[in-house]
Enzyme design. Structure first.
Site, PDB file in Angstrom:
ATOM      1  CG  HIS A  44      16.457   2.863  77.503  1.00 20.49           C
ATOM      2  ND1 HIS A  44      17.169   1.573  77.200  1.00 20.49           N
ATOM      3  CD2 HIS A  44      15.181   2.458  77.704  1.00 20.49           C
ATOM      4  CE1 HIS A  44      16.599   0.706  77.056  1.00 20.49           C
ATOM      5  NE2 HIS A  44      15.326   1.022  77.386  1.00 20.49           N
ATOM      6  CD  GLU A  48      20.289   2.365  75.715  1.00 17.02           C
ATOM      7  OE1 GLU A  48      20.084   1.997  76.726  1.00 17.02           O
ATOM      8  OE2 GLU A  48      19.304   2.527  74.931  1.00 17.02           O
TER       9      GLU A  48
END
Length: 316
Positions: free
Chosen positions: A277, A259
């Site tokens: 997320h 990420e």
């Protein structure tokens, strides 16, 4: 004497006054550059660190913080905190287990419903001027499997069983005889027994690629996968291959390996719903996680046991 907390997180600023109200001095360092600068300038004064699992705290950083006594991790995962280095120094580590469970469980169900009912595709079609009535499976009375029956897993199970009449099976490090749900001894056994499989286990080396190609094959062409845990729990290459070849019906993903980078191959697939997320992101969860940090810090610095300790390895 005021205790000094190095704050590495970037998502709970609205609730940091909870810490300041209790007399903690905060040093905000939400980027890698500001983090290094803060440690260099204030390292001799910092005795607590507030971080997230993916941000972690590394051994060399701990070495530059001679007064460091406690590391508080927002959220359940602590995969990038060097637990061995903390143990060697006698540093206490806590996490936010349970504080954002409701928000994450809500998001898991939202991903599942969006994916199975084809909500993103229907929305996109209407915006293009189309009127395609998709015939998608029902969610009610299906079989749900949960990997990891902690606070988040239990919250998901409650929503699925009570709200959607689903039967619940799970895989956990240990059976949970205090629950009415069905225990499966392996992830593959669980995947083969359910229609929907939700990953809710912590990340880290112990769970890396727990969901691999054989597990995806066991889930099968009518099965759906949801991940609100950590990207590392799923073998991403195997997942992309299974989605592209329709060996599973679809996936809802809130977490990824690197990420904020997301594989382009996932972006091109029509049977994937993705979010950045954000499962644990809600005002209620943010306030709850910061309040838990406050409670842990107050307990520690008053000589009381912390509320949510992370088990550390044996010092070496």
């Amino acid at each position: 004497m005021s205790h000094v907390v190095l704050v590495l997180v970037e998502t709970v600023n609205d609730y940091l006054p909870l810490l300041e109200h209790e007399g903690f001095e905060l040093i905000l360092a939400p980027t890698m550059a500001s983090r290094a600068a803060a440690i260099a300038e204030h390292g001799a004064r910092i005795d607590a660190v507030l971080t997230r699992g993916p941000l972690g705290l590394f051994a060399e950083e701990m070495a530059a913080l001679p007064l460091l006594k406690i590391i508080c991790v927002i959220g359940a995962g602590y995969e990038q905190v060097d637990l061995q280095a903390a143990s060697n120094r006698g540093i206490t580590v806590t996490n936010g287990a349970g504080a954002n469970a409701s928000s994450v469980a809500d998001h898991a169900m939202a991903l599942l419903l969006s994916l199975v009912r084809g909500i993103p595709q229907a929305d996109a079609g209407i915006r293009r001027g189309e009127w395609n009535k998709l015939r998608q499976p029902s969610v009610a009375a299906k079989r749900l499997g949960i990997i990891g029956l902690g606070a988040v897993g239990l919250a998901i199970a409650k929503r699925a069983a009570n709200g959607f009449d689903m039967s619940i099976s799970y895989h956990n490090r240990q059976p949970r005889p205090d629950t009415p749900y069905t225990y499966c001894a392996s992830v593959a056994e669980l995947a083969a027994a359910v229609d929907f499989l939700i990953v809710a286990t912590p990340g880290g080396s112990d769970t890396r690629h727990l969901v691999d190609a054989p597990v995806l094959d066991a889930l099968g062409p009518h099965g759906y996968l949801i991940n609100i845990a950590r990207g590392s729990v799923i073998d991403t290459d195997a997942l992309i291959a299974a989605l592209a070849s329709a060996r599973i019906a679809g996936a809802g993903l809130d977490v990824f390996d690197h990420e904020p980078q997301v594989p382009d191959a996932l972006k091109t697939l029509g049977n994937v719903v993705m979010t950045p997320h954000m499962g644990g992101q809600s005002p209620e969860a943010a306030q709850g996680t910061v309040q838990l940090v406050v409670n842990n810090l107050l307990a520690y610095f008053s000589g009381q046991p912390v509320l949510t300790p992370v088990r550390l390895p044996t010092p070496v």
